[in-house]
Design an enzyme around this catalytic site. Structure first.
Site, PDB file in Angstrom:
ATOM      1  N   SER A 151       0.839  -1.196   0.000  1.00 41.25           N
ATOM      2  CA  SER A 151       0.000   0.000   0.000  1.00 41.25           C
ATOM      3  C   SER A 151       0.884   1.259   0.000  1.00 41.25           C
ATOM      4  CB  SER A 151      -0.941  -0.055   1.212  1.00 41.25           C
ATOM      5  OG  SER A 151      -1.979   0.855   1.067  1.00 41.25           O
ATOM      6  N   ARG A 221     -12.142   6.855   9.268  1.00 39.71           N
ATOM      7  CA  ARG A 221     -11.646   5.485   9.280  1.00 39.71           C
ATOM      8  C   ARG A 221     -12.692   4.512   8.717  1.00 39.71           C
ATOM      9  NH1 ARG A 221      -7.218   2.261   9.075  1.00 39.71           N
ATOM     10  NH2 ARG A 221      -7.444   0.415  10.368  1.00 39.71           N
ATOM     11  N   ASP A 317      -8.555  -6.330  -4.994  1.00 39.32           N
ATOM     12  CA  ASP A 317      -8.177  -5.016  -4.455  1.00 39.32           C
ATOM     13  C   ASP A 317      -8.712  -3.936  -5.398  1.00 39.32           C
ATOM     14  OD1 ASP A 317      -6.961  -2.696  -3.562  1.00 39.32           O
ATOM     15  OD2 ASP A 317      -4.940  -3.541  -3.485  1.00 39.32           O
ATOM     16  N   HIS A 350      -7.998  -5.137  -0.657  1.00 39.52           N
ATOM     17  CA  HIS A 350      -6.709  -4.481  -0.436  1.00 39.52           C
ATOM     18  C   HIS A 350      -5.977  -5.056   0.780  1.00 39.52           C
ATOM     19  CE1 HIS A 350      -3.704  -1.386  -0.508  1.00 39.52           C
ATOM     20  NE2 HIS A 350      -4.014  -0.992   0.713  1.00 39.52           N
ATOM     21  N   ASP A 351      -6.726  -5.376   1.827  1.00 36.97           N
ATOM     22  CA  ASP A 351      -6.118  -5.878   3.061  1.00 36.97           C
ATOM     23  C   ASP A 351      -5.417  -7.224   2.894  1.00 36.97           C
ATOM     24  OD1 ASP A 351      -6.389  -3.902   4.879  1.00 36.97           O
ATOM     25  OD2 ASP A 351      -8.135  -4.731   5.911  1.00 36.97           O
TER      26      ASP A 351
END
Lengths: 374, 197
Positions: A151, A221, A317, A350-351
């Site tokens: 990232s 967040r 992602d 993405h994680d």
């Protein structure tokens, strides 16, 4: 080596600088909080710098001081792990602008004796990298065996290879991009506006009152967290399941599990992160465009690099989709750099780069080990 | 590890220390052999991500991509040899791919299964069905081989495009065979090409 006070967990250093920032400011002094793992060999040739993501920190494989959780990449870094601390000396530092001990908006401005707040200079990814280079000078590391990041960490790895080509032997860029897209900037702007719309933000001067804009930061967040997951992942985990109740309440409580989960993510985050740091680091990400720094042609960024590159993306992602990694691979090819690129399959969006992935382990472990044969 | 016979022929004719691009490199067996035994600087392009991960895990430089589109990104004359083994017949535009190979590499190795081998001919002539053989093991509706080619077809194409043939090897049952009746007797061909420029 082991009793050298520069090496170990929970280290910090104040470097005199000055650090010339992309915004034109001469910044000094520069505080950097960092950790090291493993042992630096006698010719300092086995150092790997791991760069963290937006809300990450230097606690790569050690317990987080606030949350008590294991390091964010403990599954990747350690003895016998793909980034093997029996073989390599691993450094991870808190990025400039962050809030876990490195200079950032929450640290004291020596000129005023007050926290910097919004007087902290706007920084870039390259500024973070320059600060890391100063740290490596302090540690006696001239050339990195590898720089590795996912990232935003991947952007730093790219920026390292472009900014200090003679100091990087290999770069691993995971779930990342060479520039922030309009959509990336748009999501960040939502987060920043959520923080700045919170009356407790007070133009960034909330430190004295010890009453930070927690609600705004939590919303920021929550919005960002959605971009780290895939739709399929969210559906598999939560679907339309209700949270601890049999029926909808016809109100605005967290009826759905996904709402409850996001609220929890938001609340947990404000305990460990500074709202102003969130503004500054998202800005640095939005300003990132490696091609723009090199005459508009990404390949130019890698022309003087001698490094090997390994670029990895994940098929689900959508924050930094595979097309972004592929354009990096194309530029590396055009520059004649020894480059690998692979899109791995994962349901986690993405994680995925932070989660269990035997294929990622094999790719990173194999790529790094190959550097030892050279 | 023993290389596939066509790859062994290629490996035997690549100069030590050469820069090579293996297009459709699979899990990188040829690249690893060239790197480890001949000191080559080997790069690969491969469509299947599982193969790419296996190759990168061996420390090879492999880009996941498609020969039909991604060869355009490589600069001119950036390799001594561009290698296309058992892949030509799977590309959408074999002639374009061939031109790209000879733009990127000073020489190109191309290997492919010969669709004019007598077994293939017999299967079509007497059976009236699309051949399923040892080298073409997949039924017509599922095969990745979308442009079947014969040795004579290939020779005609390179002649038409002004490409010089620097070497040719023919295989039958993993043994080398002569070039005289190759179009009938060879299951498999390997050509070394050079652009006329």
């Amino acid at each position: 080596m082991s009793d050298d006070p520069r090496f170990g967990l929970r280290r910090s250093v104040t470097l005199p600088g000055p650090l010339r920032l992309d915004g034109g400011v001469l910044f000094s002094p520069v505080d950097i909080a960092y950790e090291t793992y493993g042992t630096l060999n006698s010719d300092a040739s086995n150092a790997i710098l791991v760069c963290h993501a937006l809300t990450g920190d230097q606690h790569l494989a050690s317990e987080h001081p606030v949350t008590g959780k294991p390091g964010w990449w403990a599954r990747m870094v350690g003895p016998g792990k793909p980034i093997d601390t029996n073989r390599w000396f691993v450094v991870c530092s808190n990025v400039l602008g962050s809030c876990l001990g490195s200079s950032g908006p929450a640290t004291i401005n020596p000129a005023t004796g007050q926290p910097w707040g919004m007087h902290f200079p706007v920084i870039t990814i390259r500024d973070m990298v320059r600060a890391q280079a100063m740290l490596l000078d302090h540690l006696g590391i001239d050339r990195l065996f590898a720089v590795v990041g996912g990232s935003m960490g991947g952007m730093q790895a790219l920026s390292w290879a472009a900014t200090f080509p003679e100091r990087v032997r290999a770069a691993v860029v995971i779930a990342s991009a060479a520039r922030h897209s309009a959509q990336n900037i748009a999501f960040h702007e939502v987060g920043r506006q959520a923080i700045m719309a919170d009356p407790k933000w007070r133009g960034g001067a909330y430190y004295e009152a010890q009453d930070p804009p927690a609600a705004g930061l939590a919303v920021a967040r929550m919005a960002a967290h959605i971009t780290y997951l895939s739709e399929a992942g969210l559906t598999a985990k939560f679907g339309r399941k209700l949270q601890g109740r049999e029926a909808k309440t016809f109100g605005f409580d967290a009826d759905f599990q996904v709402e409850s989960y996001l609220r929890h993510q938001g609340l947990a985050f404000v305990d460990r992160f500074d709202a102003n740091s969130y503004l500054y680091i998202t800005r640095a990400l939005d300003y990132f465009d490696l091609a723009e720094e090199h005459g508009g042609l990404l390949a130019n960024a890698f022309r003087s690099s001698q490094a090997r590159f390994c670029v990895v993306s994940f098929d689900t992602d959508w924050l930094y989709p595979t097309a972004e990694s592929r354009s990096i691979a194309h530029a590396l090819n055009a520059a004649g750099a020894p480059a690998s690129f692979v899109e791995l399959s994962s349901p986690f969006g993405h994680d995925a780069f932070l989660l269990e992935s035997p294929e990622l382990d094999r790719v990173i472990g194999g790529f790094l080990a190959a550097g030892e044969r050279q | 590890m023993t290389l596939r016979p066509d790859l062994a022929i290629i490996a035997a004719h690549v100069n030590r220390g050469a820069r090579i691009l293996d297009v459709g490199c699979g899990d990188g067996a040829l690249m690893a052999a060239l790197r480890d035994q001949q000191g080559c600087d080997a790069r690969g392009l491969e469509l299947d991500p599982v193969n790419v991960a296996a190759a990168v895990g061996q420390g090879l430089s492999v880009i996941q991509g498609d020969a039909d589109t991604d060869l355009a990104d490589y600069p001119d004359d950036s390799f001594d040899y561009a290698i296309l083994s058992q892949t030509l017949q799977t590309t959408r535009r074999p002639d374009w791919v061939l031109e790209q190979l000879l733009r990127i590499g000073r020489h190109a190795f191309v290997s492919f299964p010969n669709f004019a081998h007598w077994r293939v001919r017999a299967s079509l002539l007497f059976g009236g069905r699309m051949p399923v053989t040892r080298l073409l093991p997949i039924a017509w509706y599922a095969t990745p081989n979308i442009h079947h080619v014969t040795i004579d077809d290939f020779r005609a194409l390179v002649k038409e495009r002004g490409i010089a043939i620097e070497g040719a090897w023919f295989l039958s049952g993993d043994q080398q065979t002569g070039s005289g009746m190759a179009n009938l007797l060879a299951e498999h061909a390997v050509f070394l090409l050079k652009a006329d420029r």
